[in-house]
Design a protein around this motif. Structure first.
Motif, mmCIF file in Angstrom:
data_model
loop_
_atom_site.group_PDB
_atom_site.id
_atom_site.type_symbol
_atom_site.label_atom_id
_atom_site.label_comp_id
_atom_site.label_asym_id
_atom_site.label_seq_id
_atom_site.Cartn_x
_atom_site.Cartn_y
_atom_site.Cartn_z
ATOM 1 N N GLU A 70 0.826 -1.207 0.000
ATOM 2 C CA GLU A 70 0.000 0.000 0.000
ATOM 3 C C GLU A 70 0.861 1.259 0.000
ATOM 4 O OE1 GLU A 70 -2.509 -0.507 3.417
ATOM 5 O OE2 GLU A 70 -3.640 -2.149 2.461
ATOM 6 N N LEU A 71 1.911 1.259 0.806
ATOM 7 C CA LEU A 71 2.804 2.413 0.897
ATOM 8 C C LEU A 71 3.469 2.690 -0.445
ATOM 9 C CD1 LEU A 71 4.288 4.573 2.559
ATOM 10 C CD2 LEU A 71 5.940 2.792 3.201
ATOM 11 N N CYS A 72 4.025 1.670 -1.060
ATOM 12 C CA CYS A 72 4.710 1.850 -2.338
ATOM 13 C C CYS A 72 3.746 2.300 -3.430
ATOM 14 C CB CYS A 72 5.448 0.581 -2.730
ATOM 15 S SG CYS A 72 6.900 0.310 -1.686
ATOM 16 N N ALA A 73 2.553 1.743 -3.432
ATOM 17 C CA ALA A 73 1.558 2.163 -4.415
ATOM 18 C C ALA A 73 1.199 3.637 -4.224
ATOM 19 C CB ALA A 73 0.303 1.293 -4.309
ATOM 20 N N SER A 74 1.131 4.075 -2.970
ATOM 21 C CA SER A 74 0.733 5.463 -2.703
ATOM 22 C C SER A 74 1.796 6.475 -3.112
ATOM 23 C CB SER A 74 0.368 5.646 -1.224
ATOM 24 O OG SER A 74 1.532 5.653 -0.410
ATOM 25 N N VAL A 75 3.064 6.071 -3.159
ATOM 26 C CA VAL A 75 4.132 7.012 -3.541
ATOM 27 C C VAL A 75 4.692 6.719 -4.933
ATOM 28 C CG1 VAL A 75 4.757 7.598 -1.166
ATOM 29 C CG2 VAL A 75 5.957 5.724 -2.323
ATOM 30 N N GLY A 76 4.131 5.739 -5.621
ATOM 31 C CA GLY A 76 4.538 5.445 -6.992
ATOM 32 C C GLY A 76 5.888 4.780 -7.123
ATOM 33 N N VAL A 77 6.202 3.897 -6.179
ATOM 34 C CA VAL A 77 7.496 3.206 -6.164
ATOM 35 C C VAL A 77 7.290 1.726 -6.454
ATOM 36 C CG1 VAL A 77 9.346 2.459 -4.598
ATOM 37 C CG2 VAL A 77 8.616 4.835 -4.606
ATOM 38 N N ALA A 78 8.171 1.160 -7.269
ATOM 39 C CA ALA A 78 8.135 -0.277 -7.536
ATOM 40 C C ALA A 78 8.518 -1.034 -6.264
ATOM 41 C CB ALA A 78 9.112 -0.624 -8.652
ATOM 42 N N LEU A 79 7.830 -2.128 -6.000
ATOM 43 C CA LEU A 79 8.107 -2.948 -4.819
ATOM 44 C C LEU A 79 8.441 -4.360 -5.248
ATOM 45 C CD1 LEU A 79 8.109 -3.472 -1.723
ATOM 46 C CD2 LEU A 79 5.677 -4.027 -1.958
ATOM 47 N N GLU A 80 9.542 -4.861 -4.747
ATOM 48 C CA GLU A 80 9.929 -6.264 -4.913
ATOM 49 C C GLU A 80 9.789 -6.922 -3.544
ATOM 50 O OE1 GLU A 80 11.087 -8.104 -7.569
ATOM 51 O OE2 GLU A 80 10.734 -6.412 -8.908
ATOM 52 N N VAL A 81 9.159 -8.078 -3.502
ATOM 53 C CA VAL A 81 9.000 -8.825 -2.248
ATOM 54 C C VAL A 81 9.684 -10.171 -2.410
ATOM 55 C CG1 VAL A 81 7.369 -9.868 -0.632
ATOM 56 C CG2 VAL A 81 6.811 -7.686 -1.728
ATOM 57 N N ARG A 82 10.471 -10.516 -1.422
ATOM 58 C CA ARG A 82 11.131 -11.824 -1.385
ATOM 59 C C ARG A 82 10.601 -12.568 -0.160
ATOM 60 N NH1 ARG A 82 12.521 -9.713 -5.610
ATOM 61 N NH2 ARG A 82 14.605 -9.727 -6.493
ATOM 62 N N ARG A 83 10.430 -13.895 -0.314
ATOM 63 C CA ARG A 83 9.909 -14.733 0.769
ATOM 64 C C ARG A 83 10.809 -15.955 0.951
ATOM 65 N NH1 ARG A 83 5.409 -12.737 -1.935
ATOM 66 N NH2 ARG A 83 4.032 -11.516 -0.596
ATOM 67 N N PRO A 84 11.988 -15.762 1.523
ATOM 68 C CA PRO A 84 12.900 -16.889 1.717
ATOM 69 C C PRO A 84 12.404 -17.809 2.826
ATOM 70 C CG PRO A 84 13.783 -14.960 2.795
ATOM 71 C CD PRO A 84 12.547 -14.511 2.061
ATOM 72 N N ARG A 85 12.803 -19.055 2.740
ATOM 73 C CA ARG A 85 12.436 -20.031 3.780
ATOM 74 C C ARG A 85 13.460 -19.943 4.909
ATOM 75 N NH1 ARG A 85 8.810 -24.095 1.898
ATOM 76 N NH2 ARG A 85 9.434 -25.297 3.714
ATOM 77 N N PRO A 86 12.985 -19.725 6.130
ATOM 78 C CA PRO A 86 13.908 -19.629 7.271
ATOM 79 C C PRO A 86 14.655 -20.940 7.498
ATOM 80 C CG PRO A 86 11.711 -18.861 7.870
ATOM 81 C CD PRO A 86 11.598 -19.505 6.522
ATOM 82 N N PRO A 87 15.866 -20.841 8.027
ATOM 83 C CA PRO A 87 16.626 -22.053 8.332
ATOM 84 C C PRO A 87 15.978 -22.779 9.509
ATOM 85 C CG PRO A 87 17.743 -20.160 9.247
ATOM 86 C CD PRO A 87 16.580 -19.631 8.448
ATOM 87 N N GLY A 88 16.205 -24.042 9.591
ATOM 88 C CA GLY A 88 15.632 -24.830 10.686
ATOM 89 C C GLY A 88 16.303 -24.568 12.023
ATOM 90 N N SER A 89 17.534 -24.090 11.991
ATOM 91 C CA SER A 89 18.255 -23.830 13.239
ATOM 92 C C SER A 89 19.337 -22.788 12.976
ATOM 93 C CB SER A 89 18.887 -25.121 13.761
ATOM 94 O OG SER A 89 19.818 -25.610 12.816
ATOM 95 N N GLY A 90 20.040 -22.427 14.023
ATOM 96 C CA GLY A 90 21.136 -21.471 13.886
ATOM 97 C C GLY A 90 20.706 -20.056 14.201
ATOM 98 N N ASN A 91 21.540 -19.114 13.834
ATOM 99 C CA ASN A 91 21.316 -17.705 14.101
ATOM 100 C C ASN A 91 20.357 -17.136 13.050
ATOM 101 O OD1 ASN A 91 21.455 -14.906 14.291
ATOM 102 N ND2 ASN A 91 23.647 -14.871 14.702
ATOM 103 N N VAL A 92 19.082 -17.092 13.393
ATOM 104 C CA VAL A 92 18.058 -16.648 12.453
ATOM 105 C C VAL A 92 18.238 -15.171 12.111
ATOM 106 C CG1 VAL A 92 15.573 -16.350 12.091
ATOM 107 C CG2 VAL A 92 16.427 -18.417 13.186
ATOM 108 N N GLN A 93 18.598 -14.348 13.084
ATOM 109 C CA GLN A 93 18.802 -12.918 12.813
ATOM 110 C C GLN A 93 19.964 -12.705 11.839
ATOM 111 O OE1 GLN A 93 16.864 -10.376 13.665
ATOM 112 N NE2 GLN A 93 15.470 -11.810 14.639
ATOM 113 N N GLY A 94 21.050 -13.436 12.047
ATOM 114 C CA GLY A 94 22.192 -13.342 11.145
ATOM 115 C C GLY A 94 21.828 -13.793 9.743
ATOM 116 N N TRP A 95 21.088 -14.890 9.655
ATOM 117 C CA TRP A 95 20.624 -15.393 8.364
ATOM 118 C C TRP A 95 19.742 -14.346 7.675
ATOM 119 C CZ3 TRP A 95 15.391 -16.078 7.403
ATOM 120 C CH2 TRP A 95 15.076 -16.607 6.152
#
Length: 123
Positions: A70-95
């Motif tokens: 909604e935000l990008c549409a309101s200011v006329g900016v192209a939006l790319e969305v990525r949906r990576p699969r989280p790792p099963g373990s480890g440092n999720v924030q670092g990943w």
């Protein structure tokens, strides 16, 4: 600092330039929303692409995703969305940080990447 002085400073320091493409990392929070606004005002909306990485980890991930659209549409900016699969373990924030910046650099193709953080953010 008034807004015009801030925009002037951003231009003078070469952080962003009119017409120069930039990928803005957009979480949908206050810091990245402000950065998106600054990027649009300094470079022009056609030079800005926003990148939202939806890790699907938080309950509000879907709401964040919708807000970014909604935000990008309101200011006329192209939006790319990525949906990576989280790792099963480890440092999720670092990943998550690694994925976010890797995706941004790839999308930017050697151009500028901008990330905003508030004073209280910790790295």
């Amino acid at each position: 600092m008034n807004p015009e002085a801030m925009f002037t400073r951003v231009r003078e320091e070469g952080l962003l330039a009119a017409g120069r493409p930039v990928v803005v990392l957009l979480s949908g929070g206050r810091d990245s929303t402000c950065l998106l606004d600054v990027a649009v005002r300094v470079t022009g909306a056609s030079a800005v692409t926003a990148l939202h990485v939806n890790y699907g980890i938080r309950e509000s991930a879907g709401e964040d995703d919708r807000h970014c659209h909604e935000l990008c549409a309101s200011v006329g900016v192209a939006l790319e969305v990525r949906r990576p699969r989280p790792p099963g373990s480890g440092n999720v924030q670092g990943w998550a940080r690694e994925v976010r910046y890797r995706e941004a650099l790839e999308l930017a193709g050697g151009g500028d990447v901008a990330a905003g953080h508030t004073k209280t953010d910790q790295v």
